[in-house]
Design an enzyme around this catalytic site. Structure first.
Site, mmCIF file in Angstrom:
data_model
loop_
_atom_site.group_PDB
_atom_site.id
_atom_site.type_symbol
_atom_site.label_atom_id
_atom_site.label_comp_id
_atom_site.label_asym_id
_atom_site.label_seq_id
_atom_site.Cartn_x
_atom_site.Cartn_y
_atom_site.Cartn_z
ATOM 1 N N HIS A 1 39.145 -34.705 3.067
ATOM 2 C CA HIS A 1 39.510 -35.784 2.152
ATOM 3 C C HIS A 1 40.118 -35.241 0.854
ATOM 4 O O HIS A 1 39.861 -35.771 -0.216
ATOM 5 C CB HIS A 1 38.283 -36.637 1.793
ATOM 6 C CG HIS A 1 37.922 -37.669 2.814
ATOM 7 N ND1 HIS A 1 38.347 -38.967 2.750
ATOM 8 C CD2 HIS A 1 37.173 -37.583 3.927
ATOM 9 C CE1 HIS A 1 37.871 -39.645 3.783
ATOM 10 N NE2 HIS A 1 37.149 -38.819 4.510
ATOM 11 N N ALA B 1 38.772 -45.511 8.407
ATOM 12 C CA ALA B 1 38.157 -45.459 9.729
ATOM 13 C C ALA B 1 36.893 -46.299 9.631
ATOM 14 O O ALA B 1 36.223 -46.294 8.599
ATOM 15 C CB ALA B 1 37.810 -44.025 10.092
ATOM 16 N N MET C 1 32.562 -47.156 4.804
ATOM 17 C CA MET C 1 31.904 -46.737 3.566
ATOM 18 C C MET C 1 32.859 -46.675 2.378
ATOM 19 O O MET C 1 32.568 -46.011 1.386
ATOM 20 C CB MET C 1 31.256 -45.362 3.768
ATOM 21 C CG MET C 1 30.285 -45.284 4.930
ATOM 22 S SD MET C 1 29.625 -43.631 5.134
ATOM 23 C CE MET C 1 28.785 -43.772 6.734
ATOM 24 N N SER C 2 34.025 -47.350 2.479
ATOM 25 C CA SER C 2 35.001 -47.131 1.411
ATOM 26 C C SER C 2 35.686 -48.367 0.831
ATOM 27 O O SER C 2 35.870 -48.451 -0.386
ATOM 28 C CB SER C 2 36.117 -46.206 1.929
ATOM 29 O OG SER C 2 36.794 -46.819 2.999
ATOM 30 N N SER D 1 41.164 -41.910 7.154
ATOM 31 C CA SER D 1 41.150 -41.008 8.310
ATOM 32 C C SER D 1 42.208 -41.489 9.305
ATOM 33 O O SER D 1 42.306 -42.672 9.579
ATOM 34 C CB SER D 1 39.787 -41.031 8.995
ATOM 35 O OG SER D 1 38.780 -40.736 8.072
ATOM 36 N N HIS E 1 34.151 -41.563 -2.512
ATOM 37 C CA HIS E 1 33.239 -42.583 -1.991
ATOM 38 C C HIS E 1 32.021 -42.706 -2.901
ATOM 39 O O HIS E 1 31.615 -41.747 -3.552
ATOM 40 C CB HIS E 1 32.780 -42.185 -0.579
ATOM 41 C CG HIS E 1 33.895 -42.017 0.394
ATOM 42 N ND1 HIS E 1 34.651 -40.856 0.454
ATOM 43 C CD2 HIS E 1 34.397 -42.856 1.338
ATOM 44 C CE1 HIS E 1 35.570 -41.002 1.398
ATOM 45 N NE2 HIS E 1 35.444 -42.199 1.937
ATOM 46 N N TYR F 1 29.021 -42.795 -1.991
ATOM 47 C CA TYR F 1 27.917 -41.918 -1.561
ATOM 48 C C TYR F 1 28.044 -40.496 -2.111
ATOM 49 O O TYR F 1 27.113 -39.715 -2.045
ATOM 50 C CB TYR F 1 27.782 -41.890 -0.026
ATOM 51 C CG TYR F 1 28.995 -41.361 0.714
ATOM 52 C CD1 TYR F 1 29.352 -40.016 0.703
ATOM 53 C CD2 TYR F 1 29.804 -42.226 1.446
ATOM 54 C CE1 TYR F 1 30.457 -39.543 1.383
ATOM 55 C CE2 TYR F 1 30.913 -41.775 2.127
ATOM 56 C CZ TYR F 1 31.228 -40.428 2.094
ATOM 57 O OH TYR F 1 32.336 -39.969 2.755
ATOM 58 N N GLU F 2 29.207 -40.173 -2.656
ATOM 59 C CA GLU F 2 29.360 -38.828 -3.231
ATOM 60 C C GLU F 2 28.652 -38.728 -4.582
ATOM 61 O O GLU F 2 28.541 -37.647 -5.150
ATOM 62 C CB GLU F 2 30.848 -38.486 -3.376
ATOM 63 C CG GLU F 2 31.522 -38.330 -2.020
ATOM 64 C CD GLU F 2 33.011 -38.068 -2.141
ATOM 65 O OE1 GLU F 2 33.371 -36.952 -2.524
ATOM 66 O OE2 GLU F 2 33.801 -38.984 -1.850
ATOM 67 N N ASN G 1 34.895 -45.487 16.246
ATOM 68 C CA ASN G 1 33.683 -45.367 17.078
ATOM 69 C C ASN G 1 33.062 -46.748 17.172
ATOM 70 O O ASN G 1 33.383 -47.620 16.370
ATOM 71 C CB ASN G 1 32.678 -44.402 16.407
ATOM 72 C CG ASN G 1 32.331 -44.859 14.986
ATOM 73 O OD1 ASN G 1 33.110 -44.664 14.060
ATOM 74 N ND2 ASN G 1 31.184 -45.488 14.839
ATOM 75 N N HIS H 1 30.479 -37.579 12.398
ATOM 76 C CA HIS H 1 31.715 -37.545 11.606
ATOM 77 C C HIS H 1 32.854 -36.967 12.451
ATOM 78 O O HIS H 1 34.008 -37.380 12.333
ATOM 79 C CB HIS H 1 31.456 -36.689 10.359
ATOM 80 C CG HIS H 1 32.606 -36.623 9.402
ATOM 81 N ND1 HIS H 1 33.180 -37.754 8.854
ATOM 82 C CD2 HIS H 1 33.298 -35.562 8.887
ATOM 83 C CE1 HIS H 1 34.178 -37.391 8.042
ATOM 84 N NE2 HIS H 1 34.268 -36.069 8.053
#
Ligand code: HPA
Length: 283
Positions: free
Chosen positions: A67, A124, A222-223, A36, A94, A96-97, A246, A258
């Site tokens: 993405h 990010a 997360m990546s 990001s 990712h 989580y996908e 953030n 997000h």
């Protein structure tokens, strides 16, 4: 040859054939994963070819808005007119996908097989270190793999690397020094710290963040950690930079979204692009 390695060879061959069909004999030296904030990085490149992940057999395709996935092949120009051949990954998948971690790192491994020597991972991340502020850039000095399984689980792919790879200098110390120097020359206040990867997709709880701050983490995402492991396994030199988009959960009295992540990342994009370009022409 393992099934996993066969998948990788297939993807690599497809890409090479496609580049050749465009008359290109191109070996990238650096792989750049665009997180990001760096989605528009191609504007800083002389682009030769683009290959969408969806065209590559068995390649994972991102399901996250913003993405979209493709490899971008081209050059980054040095001030003396020389050019650095790179391949950029616009979009990543990712864990989580729902993909296995082995599948998540396919695009990284294929870049390694295409000949890159180094990879710059960007993302990010939420700031855990209380001295950070949204919009800061953080050089990754080390990582904690949180609750994400290792991409190296399963039969070892001997063609790529050893069964028990050393991770003691995963983020290349010389590259980190170069990043510090480039940032200083550009007047960028580059932070430095430890990245922890959580699986997501939910943002963390305040207690999780507190726990991992105690354990030494400075930023959370997360990546990137599983990608760095796959790259390190192959012997690639790894660098990582996080855009602190953030403050992590529980630090400020506001919900995480997000949208906030994307907004901050977009605001820092220019600074982030400048820094990455400065580093690419130096390493
Ligand atoms: N947590 C996890 N991943 C993230 C965050 C966060 O706060 N910000 C950006 N990616």
């Amino acid at each position: 040859m393992s099934k996993e390695y066969e998948r990788l060879i297939l993807a690599k061959s497809y890409i090479e054939e496609r580049l050749a069909s465009q008359g290109l004999d191109f070996t990238p030296r650096i792989g750049l994963v665009l997180g990001s904030g760096l989605g528009g990085y191609a504007a800083n490149m002389e682009v030769l070819a683009e290959i969408p992940y969806r065209d590559i057999s068995e390649f994972p395709v991102s399901t996250v808005p913003g993405h979209d996935g493709k490899y971008i092949f081209g050059y980054v120009a040095k001030s003396d007119g020389a050019k650095v051949p790179i391949v950029a990954m616009k979009g990543r998948v990712h864990y989580y996908e729902g993909y296995s971690v082995q599948t998540v790192v396919m695009p990284i491994r294929v870049m390694g097989m295409l000949g890159i020597e180094s990879v710059i991972l960007t993302n990010a991340a939420g700031g855990i270190n209380l001295d950070f502020a949204p919009g800061d850039l953080m050089l990754i000095s080390d990582q904690i793999t949180g609750y994400v399984p290792s991409p190296l689980i399963g039969p070892n792919i001997e063609e790529l690397g050893t069964r028990f790879p050393d991770m003691s200098k995963l983020y290349n110390p010389e590259y980190r020094e170069i990043a510090r120097q480039v940032a200083a020359e550009m007047g960028i206040d580059l932070k430095e710290g430890v990245y922890v990867q959580f699986t997501g997709p939910q943002f963390e709880t305040p207690s999780e963040i507190k726990a991992f701050r105690t354990l030494g983490a400075s930023a959370v995402g997360m990546s990137t950690a599983c990608e760095a492991i796959a790259a390190g396994h192959m012997g690639l030199k790894v660098m990582g930079i996080s855009c602190i988009s953030n403050m992590a959960s529980g630090i400020l009295d506001q919900p995480l979204t997000h949208e906030e992540v994307q907004e901050t990342a977009d605001k820092v994009a220019h600074k982030f692009e400048q820094l990455v370009t400065g580093i690419i022409v130096r390493i």
